[in-house]
Design a protein around this motif. Sequence first.
Motif, PDB file in Angstrom:
ATOM      1  N   VAL A 199       0.823  -1.208   0.000  1.00  0.00           N
ATOM      2  CA  VAL A 199       0.000   0.000   0.000  1.00  0.00           C
ATOM      3  C   VAL A 199       0.864   1.268   0.000  1.00  0.00           C
ATOM      4  O   VAL A 199       0.358   2.365  -0.225  1.00  0.00           O
ATOM      5  CB  VAL A 199      -0.946   0.031   1.220  1.00  0.00           C
ATOM      6  N   LEU A 200       2.168   1.114   0.253  1.00  0.00           N
ATOM      7  CA  LEU A 200       3.059   2.276   0.272  1.00  0.00           C
ATOM      8  C   LEU A 200       3.443   2.651  -1.153  1.00  0.00           C
ATOM      9  O   LEU A 200       3.788   1.800  -1.970  1.00  0.00           O
ATOM     10  CB  LEU A 200       4.320   1.974   1.084  1.00  0.00           C
ATOM     11  N   ASP A 201       3.408   3.938  -1.444  1.00  0.00           N
ATOM     12  CA  ASP A 201       3.887   4.425  -2.739  1.00  0.00           C
ATOM     13  C   ASP A 201       4.608   5.748  -2.527  1.00  0.00           C
ATOM     14  O   ASP A 201       4.668   6.275  -1.417  1.00  0.00           O
ATOM     15  CB  ASP A 201       2.745   4.568  -3.752  1.00  0.00           C
ATOM     16  N   THR A 202       5.174   6.284  -3.574  1.00  0.00           N
ATOM     17  CA  THR A 202       6.018   7.483  -3.463  1.00  0.00           C
ATOM     18  C   THR A 202       5.255   8.691  -2.928  1.00  0.00           C
ATOM     19  O   THR A 202       5.847   9.582  -2.324  1.00  0.00           O
ATOM     20  CB  THR A 202       6.628   7.829  -4.826  1.00  0.00           C
ATOM     21  N   SER A 203       3.938   8.728  -3.112  1.00  0.00           N
ATOM     22  CA  SER A 203       3.165   9.876  -2.642  1.00  0.00           C
ATOM     23  C   SER A 203       3.115   9.960  -1.122  1.00  0.00           C
ATOM     24  O   SER A 203       2.789  11.007  -0.559  1.00  0.00           O
ATOM     25  CB  SER A 203       1.741   9.813  -3.200  1.00  0.00           C
ATOM     26  N   LEU A 204       3.432   8.848  -0.444  1.00  0.00           N
ATOM     27  CA  LEU A 204       3.370   8.810   1.014  1.00  0.00           C
ATOM     28  C   LEU A 204       4.718   9.123   1.675  1.00  0.00           C
ATOM     29  O   LEU A 204       4.774   9.276   2.889  1.00  0.00           O
ATOM     30  CB  LEU A 204       2.894   7.432   1.483  1.00  0.00           C
ATOM     31  N   ILE A 205       5.787   9.201   0.886  1.00  0.00           N
ATOM     32  CA  ILE A 205       7.122   9.369   1.461  1.00  0.00           C
ATOM     33  C   ILE A 205       7.228  10.663   2.264  1.00  0.00           C
ATOM     34  O   ILE A 205       7.746  10.682   3.383  1.00  0.00           O
ATOM     35  CB  ILE A 205       8.195   9.319   0.359  1.00  0.00           C
ATOM     36  N   ALA A 206       6.735  11.754   1.704  1.00  0.00           N
ATOM     37  CA  ALA A 206       6.838  13.055   2.387  1.00  0.00           C
ATOM     38  C   ALA A 206       6.123  13.007   3.739  1.00  0.00           C
ATOM     39  O   ALA A 206       6.635  13.505   4.748  1.00  0.00           O
ATOM     40  CB  ALA A 206       6.257  14.159   1.515  1.00  0.00           C
ATOM     41  N   GLY A 207       4.945  12.397   3.772  1.00  0.00           N
ATOM     42  CA  GLY A 207       4.203  12.289   5.025  1.00  0.00           C
ATOM     43  C   GLY A 207       4.929  11.435   6.051  1.00  0.00           C
ATOM     44  O   GLY A 207       4.942  11.766   7.246  1.00  0.00           O
ATOM     45  N   ILE A 208       5.533  10.335   5.581  1.00  0.00           N
ATOM     46  CA  ILE A 208       6.275   9.456   6.492  1.00  0.00           C
ATOM     47  C   ILE A 208       7.471  10.195   7.092  1.00  0.00           C
ATOM     48  O   ILE A 208       7.725  10.126   8.305  1.00  0.00           O
ATOM     49  CB  ILE A 208       6.733   8.180   5.757  1.00  0.00           C
ATOM     50  N   VAL A 209       8.218  10.904   6.255  1.00  0.00           N
ATOM     51  CA  VAL A 209       9.388  11.657   6.730  1.00  0.00           C
ATOM     52  C   VAL A 209       8.957  12.727   7.733  1.00  0.00           C
ATOM     53  O   VAL A 209       9.585  12.904   8.788  1.00  0.00           O
ATOM     54  CB  VAL A 209      10.129  12.301   5.541  1.00  0.00           C
ATOM     55  N   LEU A 210       7.873  13.425   7.432  1.00  0.00           N
ATOM     56  CA  LEU A 210       7.368  14.463   8.339  1.00  0.00           C
ATOM     57  C   LEU A 210       6.951  13.858   9.670  1.00  0.00           C
ATOM     58  O   LEU A 210       7.247  14.402  10.744  1.00  0.00           O
ATOM     59  CB  LEU A 210       6.182  15.186   7.688  1.00  0.00           C
ATOM     60  N   PHE A 211       6.273  12.706   9.618  1.00  0.00           N
ATOM     61  CA  PHE A 211       5.809  12.055  10.846  1.00  0.00           C
ATOM     62  C   PHE A 211       6.985  11.602  11.705  1.00  0.00           C
ATOM     63  O   PHE A 211       7.000  11.819  12.924  1.00  0.00           O
ATOM     64  CB  PHE A 211       4.934  10.856  10.491  1.00  0.00           C
TER      65      PHE A 211
END
Length: 260
Positions: A199-211
């Motif tokens: 379910v992980l894709d490149t669009s979620l990377i920024a949110g993961i890094v921020l979290f």
Amino acid sequence: LDEPGKWKSPMTITGAEVSATTHALFLGAALAVTAFPVVARILQEKRVLNTAMGGIGVGAAAVVTPLMFLVLAGAVASAKGQGAPSTIGVKLLLALGLVALLFIVVRPLLRIVIDRRFDPDKPLDGDLFALLLIGALATGLAADRIGINSLNGGFLFGACVPQVAALSRAVIDRMQQFVVVFMIPVFLAVSGLQTNLRVLDTSLIAGIVLFVAAMIVGKWGAGAIAGRSVGLTWRESNAIGVLMNCRGLMILVVAVIGKQ
């Protein structure tokens, strides 16, 4: 934003809508995770567990963890349409009642039993070991039913056991291999079976890094500022902030509950 001036409702990965209260409480709990067993183990290996700094570190982690689970319980209550504030208040009162029961009633009884059955120069008595194991499991079950997680129940029972020379080492020697070799791999396997990395894709990377950044900075900064506010040096306060960033398996526990 869903439209100008209106926030878009939080959504799960499958597209289901989540209430803003549930979303906020769950994220708050995830940001606040501290694994006090990891904190205690680090301080123990550094041989500073019995110092004032060691006590502050373990004490802070031991307070933060049940409070985090109370917030998580509020998120679960909100997701089910129940009142989050009232749910958290009831669970907090039940948790305080459990602590009172352990330290006012159970601890004196354990002192009597340990004085009679434990001899540091002999192998750990089987009946005493069984009593301690049953006590830890029963308290863990009670904590789980309250909603502050069974891990905290086990910790509270261990804390209420009278500090007798060589007793903790005797119990650890009996339990360590079973827990490390069998129990922890089972937990990790169960967590892994519930994890879908597709379910992980490149669009979620920024949110993961921020979290992740918010987790680190929030806990580190809060720990350091709190340490300074009670008179610790900057070095000691910084150490508290670092210790509060120990997540261990607790973040997996939070993630599994969040998925459910």
